[in-house]
Design a protein around this motif. Structure first.
Motif, PDB file in Angstrom:
ATOM      1  N   GLU A 193       0.813  -1.208   0.000  1.00  0.00           N
ATOM      2  CA  GLU A 193       0.000   0.000   0.000  1.00  0.00           C
ATOM      3  C   GLU A 193       0.850   1.262   0.000  1.00  0.00           C
ATOM      4  O   GLU A 193       0.446   2.292  -0.539  1.00  0.00           O
ATOM      5  N   GLU A 194       2.024   1.198   0.617  1.00  0.00           N
ATOM      6  CA  GLU A 194       2.854   2.392   0.717  1.00  0.00           C
ATOM      7  C   GLU A 194       3.459   2.775  -0.629  1.00  0.00           C
ATOM      8  O   GLU A 194       3.700   3.959  -0.888  1.00  0.00           O
ATOM      9  N   TRP A 195       3.662   1.790  -1.536  1.00  0.00           N
ATOM     10  CA  TRP A 195       4.348   2.060  -2.788  1.00  0.00           C
ATOM     11  C   TRP A 195       3.469   1.880  -4.017  1.00  0.00           C
ATOM     12  O   TRP A 195       3.823   2.355  -5.101  1.00  0.00           O
ATOM     13  N   ALA A 196       2.373   1.196  -3.921  1.00  0.00           N
ATOM     14  CA  ALA A 196       1.562   0.832  -5.077  1.00  0.00           C
ATOM     15  C   ALA A 196       1.126   2.056  -5.867  1.00  0.00           C
ATOM     16  O   ALA A 196       0.534   2.994  -5.310  1.00  0.00           O
ATOM     17  N   GLY A 197       1.446   2.062  -7.144  1.00  0.00           N
ATOM     18  CA  GLY A 197       1.019   3.110  -8.064  1.00  0.00           C
ATOM     19  C   GLY A 197       1.816   4.386  -8.000  1.00  0.00           C
ATOM     20  O   GLY A 197       1.600   5.290  -8.814  1.00  0.00           O
ATOM     21  N   LYS A 198       2.756   4.515  -7.059  1.00  0.00           N
ATOM     22  CA  LYS A 198       3.536   5.745  -6.940  1.00  0.00           C
ATOM     23  C   LYS A 198       4.684   5.748  -7.947  1.00  0.00           C
ATOM     24  O   LYS A 198       5.198   4.684  -8.304  1.00  0.00           O
ATOM     25  N   PRO A 199       5.124   6.924  -8.403  1.00  0.00           N
ATOM     26  CA  PRO A 199       6.258   6.991  -9.344  1.00  0.00           C
ATOM     27  C   PRO A 199       7.535   6.469  -8.694  1.00  0.00           C
ATOM     28  O   PRO A 199       7.751   6.612  -7.485  1.00  0.00           O
ATOM     29  N   TYR A 200       8.355   5.865  -9.514  1.00  0.00           N
ATOM     30  CA  TYR A 200       9.613   5.307  -9.014  1.00  0.00           C
ATOM     31  C   TYR A 200      10.545   6.425  -8.585  1.00  0.00           C
ATOM     32  O   TYR A 200      10.702   7.433  -9.268  1.00  0.00           O
ATOM     33  N   ASN A 201      11.181   6.235  -7.410  1.00  0.00           N
ATOM     34  CA  ASN A 201      12.125   7.199  -6.871  1.00  0.00           C
ATOM     35  C   ASN A 201      13.407   6.445  -6.512  1.00  0.00           C
ATOM     36  O   ASN A 201      13.398   5.549  -5.656  1.00  0.00           O
ATOM     37  N   ALA A 202      14.517   6.798  -7.166  1.00  0.00           N
ATOM     38  CA  ALA A 202      15.776   6.094  -6.931  1.00  0.00           C
ATOM     39  C   ALA A 202      16.294   6.271  -5.520  1.00  0.00           C
ATOM     40  O   ALA A 202      17.094   5.449  -5.041  1.00  0.00           O
ATOM     41  N   GLU A 203      15.855   7.312  -4.828  1.00  0.00           N
ATOM     42  CA  GLU A 203      16.323   7.527  -3.458  1.00  0.00           C
ATOM     43  C   GLU A 203      15.786   6.458  -2.503  1.00  0.00           C
ATOM     44  O   GLU A 203      16.374   6.216  -1.447  1.00  0.00           O
ATOM     45  N   ASN A 204      14.690   5.838  -2.873  1.00  0.00           N
ATOM     46  CA  ASN A 204      14.122   4.789  -2.021  1.00  0.00           C
ATOM     47  C   ASN A 204      14.790   3.434  -2.248  1.00  0.00           C
ATOM     48  O   ASN A 204      14.520   2.481  -1.515  1.00  0.00           O
ATOM     49  N   GLY A 205      15.634   3.344  -3.244  1.00  0.00           N
ATOM     50  CA  GLY A 205      16.326   2.084  -3.543  1.00  0.00           C
ATOM     51  C   GLY A 205      16.527   1.937  -5.034  1.00  0.00           C
ATOM     52  O   GLY A 205      15.542   1.925  -5.784  1.00  0.00           O
ATOM     53  N   GLY A 206      17.787   1.871  -5.461  1.00  0.00           N
ATOM     54  CA  GLY A 206      18.078   1.748  -6.892  1.00  0.00           C
ATOM     55  C   GLY A 206      18.904   0.511  -7.186  1.00  0.00           C
ATOM     56  O   GLY A 206      19.169  -0.318  -6.311  1.00  0.00           O
ATOM     57  N   GLY A 252       9.691  -9.178 -18.161  1.00  0.00           N
ATOM     58  CA  GLY A 252      10.636  -9.854 -17.295  1.00  0.00           C
ATOM     59  C   GLY A 252      11.408  -8.956 -16.350  1.00  0.00           C
ATOM     60  O   GLY A 252      12.299  -9.429 -15.641  1.00  0.00           O
ATOM     61  N   TRP A 253      11.082  -7.678 -16.328  1.00  0.00           N
ATOM     62  CA  TRP A 253      11.744  -6.739 -15.415  1.00  0.00           C
ATOM     63  C   TRP A 253      10.726  -6.209 -14.423  1.00  0.00           C
ATOM     64  O   TRP A 253       9.549  -6.073 -14.730  1.00  0.00           O
ATOM     65  N   GLY A 254      11.218  -5.912 -13.217  1.00  0.00           N
ATOM     66  CA  GLY A 254      10.299  -5.435 -12.188  1.00  0.00           C
ATOM     67  C   GLY A 254      11.044  -5.030 -10.939  1.00  0.00           C
ATOM     68  O   GLY A 254      12.103  -4.389 -11.015  1.00  0.00           O
ATOM     69  N   PHE A 255      10.523  -5.445  -9.780  1.00  0.00           N
ATOM     70  CA  PHE A 255      11.071  -5.021  -8.499  1.00  0.00           C
ATOM     71  C   PHE A 255      11.192  -6.223  -7.565  1.00  0.00           C
ATOM     72  O   PHE A 255      10.431  -7.194  -7.676  1.00  0.00           O
ATOM     73  N   ILE A 256      12.155  -6.120  -6.669  1.00  0.00           N
ATOM     74  CA  ILE A 256      12.265  -7.038  -5.543  1.00  0.00           C
ATOM     75  C   ILE A 256      12.409  -6.198  -4.275  1.00  0.00           C
ATOM     76  O   ILE A 256      12.778  -5.028  -4.335  1.00  0.00           O
ATOM     77  N   LYS A 257      12.107  -6.791  -3.127  1.00  0.00           N
ATOM     78  CA  LYS A 257      12.213  -6.046  -1.879  1.00  0.00           C
ATOM     79  C   LYS A 257      13.630  -6.142  -1.330  1.00  0.00           C
ATOM     80  O   LYS A 257      14.206  -7.223  -1.256  1.00  0.00           O
ATOM     81  N   ASP A 258      14.173  -4.992  -0.967  1.00  0.00           N
ATOM     82  CA  ASP A 258      15.500  -4.952  -0.370  1.00  0.00           C
ATOM     83  C   ASP A 258      15.490  -5.666   0.985  1.00  0.00           C
ATOM     84  O   ASP A 258      14.582  -5.462   1.790  1.00  0.00           O
ATOM     85  N   VAL A 259      16.477  -6.523   1.213  1.00  0.00           N
ATOM     86  CA  VAL A 259      16.513  -7.309   2.449  1.00  0.00           C
ATOM     87  C   VAL A 259      16.684  -6.413   3.664  1.00  0.00           C
ATOM     88  O   VAL A 259      16.108  -6.662   4.737  1.00  0.00           O
ATOM     89  N   THR A 260      17.437  -5.323   3.528  1.00  0.00           N
ATOM     90  CA  THR A 260      17.734  -4.455   4.675  1.00  0.00           C
ATOM     91  C   THR A 260      16.594  -3.488   4.977  1.00  0.00           C
ATOM     92  O   THR A 260      16.121  -3.386   6.115  1.00  0.00           O
ATOM     93  N   THR A 261      16.139  -2.777   3.958  1.00  0.00           N
ATOM     94  CA  THR A 261      15.143  -1.715   4.172  1.00  0.00           C
ATOM     95  C   THR A 261      13.721  -2.159   3.885  1.00  0.00           C
ATOM     96  O   THR A 261      12.770  -1.526   4.366  1.00  0.00           O
ATOM     97  N   GLY A 262      13.547  -3.208   3.085  1.00  0.00           N
ATOM     98  CA  GLY A 262      12.217  -3.627   2.695  1.00  0.00           C
ATOM     99  C   GLY A 262      11.624  -2.815   1.571  1.00  0.00           C
ATOM    100  O   GLY A 262      10.472  -3.038   1.177  1.00  0.00           O
ATOM    101  N   ASN A 263      12.376  -1.859   1.023  1.00  0.00           N
ATOM    102  CA  ASN A 263      11.887  -1.046  -0.093  1.00  0.00           C
ATOM    103  C   ASN A 263      12.000  -1.816  -1.404  1.00  0.00           C
ATOM    104  O   ASN A 263      12.911  -2.623  -1.592  1.00  0.00           O
ATOM    105  N   PRO A 264      11.082  -1.590  -2.356  1.00  0.00           N
ATOM    106  CA  PRO A 264      11.185  -2.232  -3.675  1.00  0.00           C
ATOM    107  C   PRO A 264      12.301  -1.579  -4.495  1.00  0.00           C
ATOM    108  O   PRO A 264      12.379  -0.346  -4.597  1.00  0.00           O
TER     109      PRO A 264
END
Length: 322
Positions: free
Chosen positions: A9-22, A110-122
């Motif tokens: 819910e926190e990220w769904a549909g929001k524009p991608y921001n590299a500061e949250n995890g690149g 075939g491209w998308g997102f995974i959750k960061d193990v440390t922060t949990g951000n996509p």
């Protein structure tokens, strides 16, 4: 590009921001395409981001053999039964180990997102977690010539080059192995050589009746059951001699991608001489002998030292099926 609905819910549909995890600079999604672009002759900027590349990005394998010199030149036809020029190239790209991300959220193709193990951000990623990839290519031979003389002698000369590249995402390093080989071989066949008193084996399976008169000849023609045949079996006592000489120079380099430091990790220079001979003593018995001599001189002598080995032996082959 926006985060998929499965990102939460926190990220769904929001524009991608590299500061949250690149994408990390030393991830497989960056290093593998750059590795293929560097060693396959491509441009790293416009290179596709596929970990499993298409055939158009890799060099095709080929093999070329030319044997027309004996037909073009009378001199070659007078001295050689055959004269062949060889050239071949082989390249193999392999993905050593990989698995799919269990929390992968596909965006497109075939491209998308995974959750960061440390922060949990996509964070952006492909669906595969790749640990190693490699390229193994060889010119075997780069240039080779094999000849068969009219006198019965054969000769072979080859120059080979091989290269193996292993990229590890775990150690963030590239290991390169190079080798250059020169091989020279000679062979000669001595026909019907009488060694150890060997003689051709001859056996008569029957005797051919001879007619001494006209009446006997007519009787033999009428009586087919009285016919006998004869057969002579011969063995060619050939001595085959073979001599091979090879020189190999091999070295290994480890390139640390993070520190940009290259270290020589191994390598050696090898010389080898192989002599062999086999002799057909009879229809059932073959005698063979060999002598192998090899010397290895390491280029990096931290954990190895020069070695010399020599092997020789004689063998007898007895076969009841011939």
């Amino acid at each position: 590009m926006s985060y998929p609905k499965s990102a939460g819910e926190e990220w769904a549909g929001k524009p991608y921001n590299a500061e949250n995890g690149g994408v990390e600079a030393y991830s497989a999604d960056v290093m593998v395409p750059a590795f293929l672009a560097a060693y396959c002759g491509g441009n790293a900027i416009s290179s596709p981001l596929d970990i499993f590349p298409t055939l158009s990005r890799l060099m095709p394998n080929w093999s070329v053999k030319y044997s027309g010199l004996t037909k073009l030149s009378p001199w070659f036809a007078d001295h050689f039964k055959s004269f062949n020029i060889n050239h071949a190239y082989k390249s193999v790209y392999a993905v050593g180990a990989y698995n799919s991300y269990s929390n992968f959220m596909e965006y497109m193709n075939g491209w998308g997102f995974i959750k960061d193990v440390t922060t949990g951000n996509p964070i952006p990623s492909s669906m595969y977690n790749v640990s190693t990839v490699s390229i193994n290519e060889s010119f075997s031979p780069l240039l080779g010539v094999d000849m068969a003389f009219n006198s019965g002698m054969t000769a072979k000369m080859e120059y080979r080059k091989t290269r193996t590249l292993n990229l590890s995402m775990t150690s963030v390093a590239l290991t390169e192995n190079f080798s250059n080989d020169i091989v020279v071989g000679f062979g000669y066949k001595i026909k019907d050589l009488n060694l150890f008193g060997a003689k051709s084996i001859q056996s008569n399976e029957g005797r051919k009746s001879k007619s001494k008169g006209k009446n006997n000849k007519n009787n033999d023609d009428k009586n087919n059951s009285s016919r006998t045949t004869s057969r002579t079996r011969g063995v060619s006592h050939d001595l085959n001699i073979r001599a091979d000489f090879s020189y190999r120079m091999q070295n290994a380099l480890n390139r640390n991608i993070q520190t940009a430091v290259t270290t020589a990790t191994g390598g050696s220079t090898a010389y080898k001489v192989a002599l062999s001979a086999d002799y057909t003593f009879s229809r059932l018995l073959t005698l063979s002998g060999f002598l192998d001599w090899q010397r290895n001189v390491p280029l990096v002598s931290q954990s190895s030292y020069p070695t010399t080995t020599a092997d020789f032996g004689v063998s007898m082959k007895f076969s009841l099926t011939r």
